[in-house]
Design a protein around this motif. Structure first.
Motif, mmCIF file in Angstrom:
data_model
loop_
_atom_site.group_PDB
_atom_site.id
_atom_site.type_symbol
_atom_site.label_atom_id
_atom_site.label_comp_id
_atom_site.label_asym_id
_atom_site.label_seq_id
_atom_site.Cartn_x
_atom_site.Cartn_y
_atom_site.Cartn_z
ATOM 1 N N ILE A 112 9.974 65.443 1.247
ATOM 2 C CA ILE A 112 8.744 65.725 0.504
ATOM 3 C C ILE A 112 8.677 67.195 0.065
ATOM 4 N N LEU A 113 9.457 68.056 0.717
ATOM 5 C CA LEU A 113 9.337 69.497 0.441
ATOM 6 C C LEU A 113 10.126 69.954 -0.783
ATOM 7 N N VAL A 114 10.707 69.027 -1.519
ATOM 8 C CA VAL A 114 11.356 69.406 -2.787
ATOM 9 C C VAL A 114 10.311 69.871 -3.807
ATOM 10 N N ILE A 115 9.073 69.462 -3.641
ATOM 11 C CA ILE A 115 8.022 69.884 -4.597
ATOM 12 C C ILE A 115 7.699 71.370 -4.431
ATOM 13 N N PRO A 116 7.355 71.843 -3.205
ATOM 14 C CA PRO A 116 7.159 73.300 -3.057
ATOM 15 C C PRO A 116 8.396 74.093 -3.475
ATOM 16 N N GLU A 117 9.559 73.529 -3.248
ATOM 17 C CA GLU A 117 10.775 74.242 -3.639
ATOM 18 C C GLU A 117 10.852 74.371 -5.167
ATOM 19 N N ALA A 118 10.537 73.278 -5.870
ATOM 20 C CA ALA A 118 10.556 73.330 -7.340
ATOM 21 C C ALA A 118 9.419 74.207 -7.873
ATOM 22 N N LEU A 119 8.402 74.452 -7.039
ATOM 23 C CA LEU A 119 7.321 75.371 -7.428
ATOM 24 C C LEU A 119 7.730 76.822 -7.209
ATOM 25 N N GLY A 120 8.914 77.039 -6.650
ATOM 26 C CA GLY A 120 9.429 78.397 -6.490
ATOM 27 C C GLY A 120 9.409 78.919 -5.071
ATOM 28 N N MET A 121 9.066 78.088 -4.090
ATOM 29 C CA MET A 121 9.038 78.570 -2.707
ATOM 30 C C MET A 121 10.423 78.454 -2.065
ATOM 31 N N ASP A 122 10.706 79.417 -1.194
ATOM 32 C CA ASP A 122 12.027 79.485 -0.577
ATOM 33 C C ASP A 122 12.050 78.646 0.713
ATOM 34 N N LEU A 123 12.738 77.518 0.687
ATOM 35 C CA LEU A 123 12.730 76.564 1.803
ATOM 36 C C LEU A 123 14.050 76.560 2.565
ATOM 37 N N LYS A 124 13.949 76.581 3.902
ATOM 38 C CA LYS A 124 15.158 76.428 4.726
ATOM 39 C C LYS A 124 14.947 75.276 5.696
ATOM 40 N N PHE A 125 15.965 74.429 5.859
ATOM 41 C CA PHE A 125 15.902 73.402 6.896
ATOM 42 C C PHE A 125 16.632 73.954 8.110
ATOM 43 N N THR A 126 15.876 74.233 9.176
ATOM 44 C CA THR A 126 16.467 74.827 10.381
ATOM 45 C C THR A 126 16.480 73.775 11.498
ATOM 46 N N ASP A 127 17.037 74.141 12.648
ATOM 47 C CA ASP A 127 17.039 73.210 13.794
ATOM 48 C C ASP A 127 15.623 72.884 14.247
ATOM 49 N N SER A 168 2.136 63.495 -0.289
ATOM 50 C CA SER A 168 0.800 63.525 -0.864
ATOM 51 C C SER A 168 0.285 64.978 -0.839
ATOM 52 N N PRO A 169 -0.605 65.349 -1.760
ATOM 53 C CA PRO A 169 -0.964 66.770 -1.915
ATOM 54 C C PRO A 169 -1.424 67.470 -0.643
ATOM 55 N N PHE A 170 -2.188 66.803 0.225
ATOM 56 C CA PHE A 170 -2.697 67.527 1.394
ATOM 57 C C PHE A 170 -1.570 67.880 2.374
ATOM 58 N N THR A 171 -0.650 66.933 2.617
ATOM 59 C CA THR A 171 0.470 67.190 3.531
ATOM 60 C C THR A 171 1.371 68.294 2.963
ATOM 61 N N THR A 172 1.607 68.251 1.672
ATOM 62 C CA THR A 172 2.431 69.282 1.036
ATOM 63 C C THR A 172 1.744 70.647 1.150
ATOM 64 N N PHE A 173 0.418 70.660 0.915
ATOM 65 C CA PHE A 173 -0.401 71.874 1.066
ATOM 66 C C PHE A 173 -0.239 72.439 2.488
ATOM 67 N N CYS A 174 -0.315 71.570 3.500
ATOM 68 C CA CYS A 174 -0.201 72.015 4.899
ATOM 69 C C CYS A 174 1.108 72.772 5.125
ATOM 70 N N TYR A 175 2.214 72.229 4.624
ATOM 71 C CA TYR A 175 3.513 72.906 4.815
ATOM 72 C C TYR A 175 3.583 74.194 4.005
ATOM 73 N N MET A 176 3.060 74.177 2.779
ATOM 74 C CA MET A 176 3.150 75.372 1.927
ATOM 75 C C MET A 176 2.363 76.542 2.503
ATOM 76 N N VAL A 177 1.207 76.244 3.098
ATOM 77 C CA VAL A 177 0.353 77.316 3.620
ATOM 78 C C VAL A 177 0.802 77.733 5.026
ATOM 79 N N GLU A 178 1.183 76.751 5.835
ATOM 80 C CA GLU A 178 1.572 77.058 7.217
ATOM 81 C C GLU A 178 2.968 77.688 7.271
ATOM 82 N N GLY A 179 3.865 77.168 6.459
ATOM 83 C CA GLY A 179 5.231 77.703 6.421
ATOM 84 C C GLY A 179 6.194 77.005 7.356
ATOM 85 N N ASN A 180 5.670 76.283 8.352
ATOM 86 C CA ASN A 180 6.563 75.534 9.259
ATOM 87 C C ASN A 180 5.742 74.471 9.980
ATOM 88 N N SER A 181 6.418 73.646 10.787
ATOM 89 C CA SER A 181 5.689 72.566 11.462
ATOM 90 C C SER A 181 5.789 72.708 12.977
#
Ligand code: CP3
Length: 345
Positions: free
Chosen positions: A74-89, A141-154
């Protein structure tokens, strides 16, 4: 559209059994996936269209499920919006979370070419998949994506910074949700044009806010996305995890099917939602980690009476499979759903 037990059920055609698939079926529960991960990173599997197609189809072959879900995130959307995403352990991480400022949102540069490889993968999957297997596209869905974009991690699980912003600055929150929704609409309608048979919208974190607030401030965004896909004649499944009794607001005007989490009762959800919307779910995925078939079989048998009467129902787990689930148990569930006599008249 593929001609399958899955698509028939979505269209309301009565079949002899429910179709079966799992959220997160194309991941770490499969020995064949783990083998590929020895050679390739998750990122490589997600971005190389040939590899993406191969991983998408692994569960069809290894588990015998009735549908394949696109292997992506789902995080391909914030990435396409220009955010720098890393999948870590420790899961996905954004280097610079969107904490508050308007300037930060304005400085994001949308680059839709970052989604191109996904459309290429869909074209390959369409060519390679068996005819009777449905292809599921998806998006967060927009709210879950918003949560990751603002929080930065889970890693904290309560998304405190995201919730704080959502309460304290509704205007900035709405602007972020609007930005996510606009790109998501373009993304999912393009998936529909590339021939997905069904679309699922994942709202994994609906339960982080009161359901009345969810319905008032988020559902209008959800509806815009689901409408955009349905106009393309692609049926939609909506998964609002943790919405509780708020499920009564999720009806046919929102989606064709609603996916029920494992905390809720399917039978209760059936009485709360209008009969026109189909249901999906909702086995507790944690049962799939228990090394005792009798317990699993007893849980499965609880679905017999529901499945006999309800033909607009898709068997699934009530959340995604997790790495500690046993492959053999997951396979057992698929075989059980397919071999059971559901006594449908
Ligand atoms: O369902 C599928 O098999 C298709 C692929 C898929 C993935 N993520 C692959 C993945 C789908 C549909 C998703 C959706 C997703 N991604 C959600 C919503 C659904 C849910 O399960 O709640 C969320 C919240 C994410 C964000 C995300 N991506 C997290 C929190 C994590 C780390 C936790 C985890 O499960 O590993 C990811 C990484 C991720 N996405 C993996 C996979 C297979 C693990 C990658 C690996 O290490 O091999």
């Amino acid at each position: 559209m593929s001609n399958s037990i899955f698509t028939d059920t979505l269209k309301g055609i009565k079949r002899e059994r429910p179709p079966v698939w799992f959220m997160r079926q194309a991941g770490r529960v499969l020995p064949s996936y783990l083998k590929l991960r020895e050679t390739y990173s998750f990122r490589e599997l997600m971005t190389n269209p040939e590899l993406t197609a191969e991983v998408t189809l692994l569960p069809v072959n290894d588990l015998g499920v009735d549908a394949a879900i696109l292997f992506s995130d789902i995080l391909v959307i914030p990435e396409a919006l220009g955010m720098d995403l890393k999948f870590t352990d420790k899961g996905p991480v954004f280097e610079t979370p969107l904490r508050d400022s308007k300037n930060q949102l304005a400085s994001l540069k949308v680059d839709t070419s970052k989604l191109e490889h996904i459309y290429k993968a869909l074209d390959i999957i369409k060519k390679k998949k068996p005819d009777d297997i449905a292809l599921i596209g998806f998006c967060g869905s927009p709210f879950t994506t918003f949560c990751y974009m603002v929080e930065g991690n889970s890693t904290t699980h309560n998304f405190s910074s995201a919730i704080n912003l959502f309460y304290s600055n509704p205007k900035a929150s709405t602007e972020i949700l609007e930005t996510i929704t606009e790109l998501s609409i373009e993304y999912v309608t393009t998936q529909a044009e590339h021939g997905i048979d069904v679309f699922q919208l994942f709202e994994t974190h609906a339960g982080l806010i009161p359901s009345e607030m969810y319905i008032e401030r988020i559902l209008p965004f959800v509806k815009r996305i689901t409408n955009a896909v349905r106009i393309k004649n692609t049926p939609v499944i909506f998964f609002p995890k943790g919405i509780g009794a708020g499920i009564s607001h999720i009806n046919y005007d929102i989606a064709d099917f609603v996916s029920i989490d494992w905390q809720s009762s399917l039978a209760e959800a059936r009485t709360l939602c209008n009969s026109k919307i189909g249901l999906q779910g909702n086995l507790d995925p944690r049962i799939l980690s228990i090394d005792n078939r009798d317990i699993l079989e007893k849980e499965l048998e609880k679905y017999l009476s529901f499945g006999k009467l309800n033909h607009n129902w898709i068997f699934n787990t009530g959340h995604g499979l997790s790495p500690d689930n046993s492959f053999d148990n997951v396979k057992f569930v698929v075989d059980w759903v397919k071999q059971t006599n559901w006594n449908r008249e």
